[in-house]
Design an enzyme around this catalytic site. Structure first.
Site, PDB file in Angstrom:
ATOM      1  N   ASN A 155      29.746  32.896  25.708  1.00 16.15           N
ATOM      2  CA  ASN A 155      28.379  32.422  25.445  1.00 16.15           C
ATOM      3  C   ASN A 155      27.554  33.411  24.608  1.00 16.15           C
ATOM      4  O   ASN A 155      26.493  33.058  24.088  1.00 16.15           O
ATOM      5  CB  ASN A 155      27.628  32.120  26.749  1.00 16.15           C
ATOM      6  CG  ASN A 155      28.086  30.840  27.424  1.00 16.15           C
ATOM      7  OD1 ASN A 155      28.024  30.711  28.639  1.00 16.15           O
ATOM      8  ND2 ASN A 155      28.564  29.880  26.632  1.00 16.15           N
ATOM      9  N   ASP A 212      27.693  22.014  32.943  1.00 14.74           N
ATOM     10  CA  ASP A 212      27.601  21.803  31.495  1.00 14.74           C
ATOM     11  C   ASP A 212      26.630  20.670  31.147  1.00 14.74           C
ATOM     12  O   ASP A 212      26.447  19.737  31.918  1.00 14.74           O
ATOM     13  CB  ASP A 212      29.009  21.481  30.949  1.00 14.74           C
ATOM     14  CG  ASP A 212      29.086  21.708  29.452  1.00 14.74           C
ATOM     15  OD1 ASP A 212      28.230  22.430  28.896  1.00 14.74           O
ATOM     16  OD2 ASP A 212      29.999  21.152  28.824  1.00 14.74           O
TER      17      ASP A 212
HETATM   18  C1  FPP Z   1      25.799  24.803  30.013  1.00 12.78           C
HETATM   19  O1  FPP Z   1      25.027  24.006  29.208  1.00 12.78           O
HETATM   20  C2  FPP Z   1      25.086  25.853  30.699  1.00 12.78           C
HETATM   21  C3  FPP Z   1      25.076  27.198  30.376  1.00 12.78           C
HETATM   22  C4  FPP Z   1      25.734  27.769  29.217  1.00 12.78           C
HETATM   23  C5  FPP Z   1      24.478  28.214  31.188  1.00 12.78           C
HETATM   24  C6  FPP Z   1      23.176  28.072  31.806  1.00 12.78           C
HETATM   25  C7  FPP Z   1      23.223  27.601  33.205  1.00 12.78           C
HETATM   26  C8  FPP Z   1      22.084  27.375  33.853  1.00 12.78           C
HETATM   27  C9  FPP Z   1      20.805  27.628  33.190  1.00 12.78           C
HETATM   28  C10 FPP Z   1      22.025  26.903  35.236  1.00 12.78           C
HETATM   29  C11 FPP Z   1      21.904  28.003  36.235  1.00 12.78           C
HETATM   30  C12 FPP Z   1      21.003  29.074  35.887  1.00 12.78           C
HETATM   31  C13 FPP Z   1      20.840  30.240  36.493  1.00 12.78           C
HETATM   32  C14 FPP Z   1      19.782  31.119  35.981  1.00 12.78           C
HETATM   33  C15 FPP Z   1      21.620  30.722  37.636  1.00 12.78           C
HETATM   34  P1  FPP Z   1      25.239  24.007  27.645  1.00 12.78           P
HETATM   35  O2  FPP Z   1      24.164  24.846  27.037  1.00 12.78           O
HETATM   36  O3  FPP Z   1      26.619  24.444  27.304  1.00 12.78           O
HETATM   37  O4  FPP Z   1      25.005  22.516  27.327  1.00 12.78           O
HETATM   38  P2  FPP Z   1      25.648  21.663  26.127  1.00 12.78           P
HETATM   39  O5  FPP Z   1      27.117  21.505  26.453  1.00 12.78           O
HETATM   40  O6  FPP Z   1      24.912  20.385  26.212  1.00 12.78           O
HETATM   41  O7  FPP Z   1      25.404  22.418  24.868  1.00 12.78           O
END
Ligand code: FPP
Length: 262
Positions: free
Chosen positions: A86, A38
């Site tokens: 998501n 996260d």
């Molecule tokens: C959380 O950050 C991450 C995600 C929702 C998913 C994406 C994950 C990755 C890109 C890493 C691995 C990737 C791959 C392609 C395997 P957030 O967007 O929820 O962050 P925030 O809490 O700061 O909003």
């Protein structure tokens, strides 16, 4: 039974002279580590960049962690890349994550072969674009004989939906007379989860500062040790992963029982 295949067997020799392994008890490495990656969006925003910039950096961070986890003898790494919740995000961000995943599965494959990484996915295929599904299937096929760490990516994953789906499958077997309600055990239930055949996570890591489980592996983390850090996922390093493992190694895992001394 299958669980035994994943018992941690580590050659302690690499510990010599490598600060990223110094201090680790290589005979007590968590076999299965699950990670809630996260903080990508906040990491990017803090630099005045779009959230998607954080996801790209997040994919690079994952690459580093896979290599490091493999090098210390972790057998399974389950990474939460995209939850069923998501989809609520703006379509541009969802599309970006899907493209990033496809790119990851293309670019990373050579490296995965080099490091003998095996790939698997958990989550529902429903709703995922056909092109993404094709890449996922190809990655599983092409890495299936590799002998190194298993990288298990949770994509379109939700823990509650996983449990409902397992219950539905078992109910069908019961209705068809193939299973009586009395035969439904923990083991039978686990055979209907996406993680069938895998041991439960020993350690659950969450970056980004929030202290919640976010519908991740709800059944499987029953006895996982938890470790959290305020560090945003793109800044998560092998050094921090090592800190999490060191913390794990200090824990007294009782699984509801008593310690050996008591
Ligand atoms: C959380 O950050 C991450 C995600 C929702 C998913 C994406 C994950 C990755 C890109 C890493 C691995 C990737 C791959 C392609 C395997 P957030 O967007 O929820 O962050 P925030 O809490 O700061 O909003």
């Amino acid at each position: 039974m299958l669980t035994n295949l994943f018992k941690t067997k580590t050659d302690p020799s690499p510990a010599n002279g490598n600060s990223l392994q110094d201090g680790l008890d290589l005979t007590n490495i968590p076999c299965h580590v699950a990670m809630i990656m996260d903080g990508n969006g906040r990491w990017a925003r803090a630099q005045g960049k779009p959230r998607t910039f954080g996801h790209s950096a997040g994919a690079r961070a994952l690459r580093r962690i896979v290599k490091y986890a493999d090098s210390i003898g972790v057998k399974i790494l389950t990474a939460y890349a995209f939850s069923t919740e998501n989809w609520k995000r703006p379509v541009t961000e969802v599309d970006f994550i899907m493209k990033l995943l496809m790119e990851y599965l293309t670019k990373e494959l050579d490296e995965f072969q080099k490091y003998q990484v095996r790939m698997r996915f958990i989550g529902t295929r429903d709703g995922l674009p056909e092109a993404v599904l094709k890449k996922m299937d190809a990655a599983v096929m092409q890495t299936k004989d590799n002998t190194g760490i298993l990288l298990n990516i949770a994509i379109n994953y939700g823990g509650q939906a996983e449990i409902v789906q397992a219950a539905r499958e078992i109910a069908r077997l019961a209705v068809d007379g193939e299973l009586s309600p009395d035969q439904i055990s923990k083991e039978v239930f686990e055979d209907h989860l996406y993680t069938r055949g895998l041991p439960a996570p020993d350690l659950l890591i969450r970056t980004g500062g929030d202290l919640r489980v976010s519908n991740f592996l709800l059944w499987q983390i029953a006895y996982a040790e938890m470790w959290t850090t305020p560090v945003f996922w793109p800044d998560f390093t092998p050094e921090l992963f090592k800190q999490a493992v060191l913390s794990y190694q200090k824990r007294d895992r009782r699984f509801g029982g008593l310690t050996k001394k008591e």
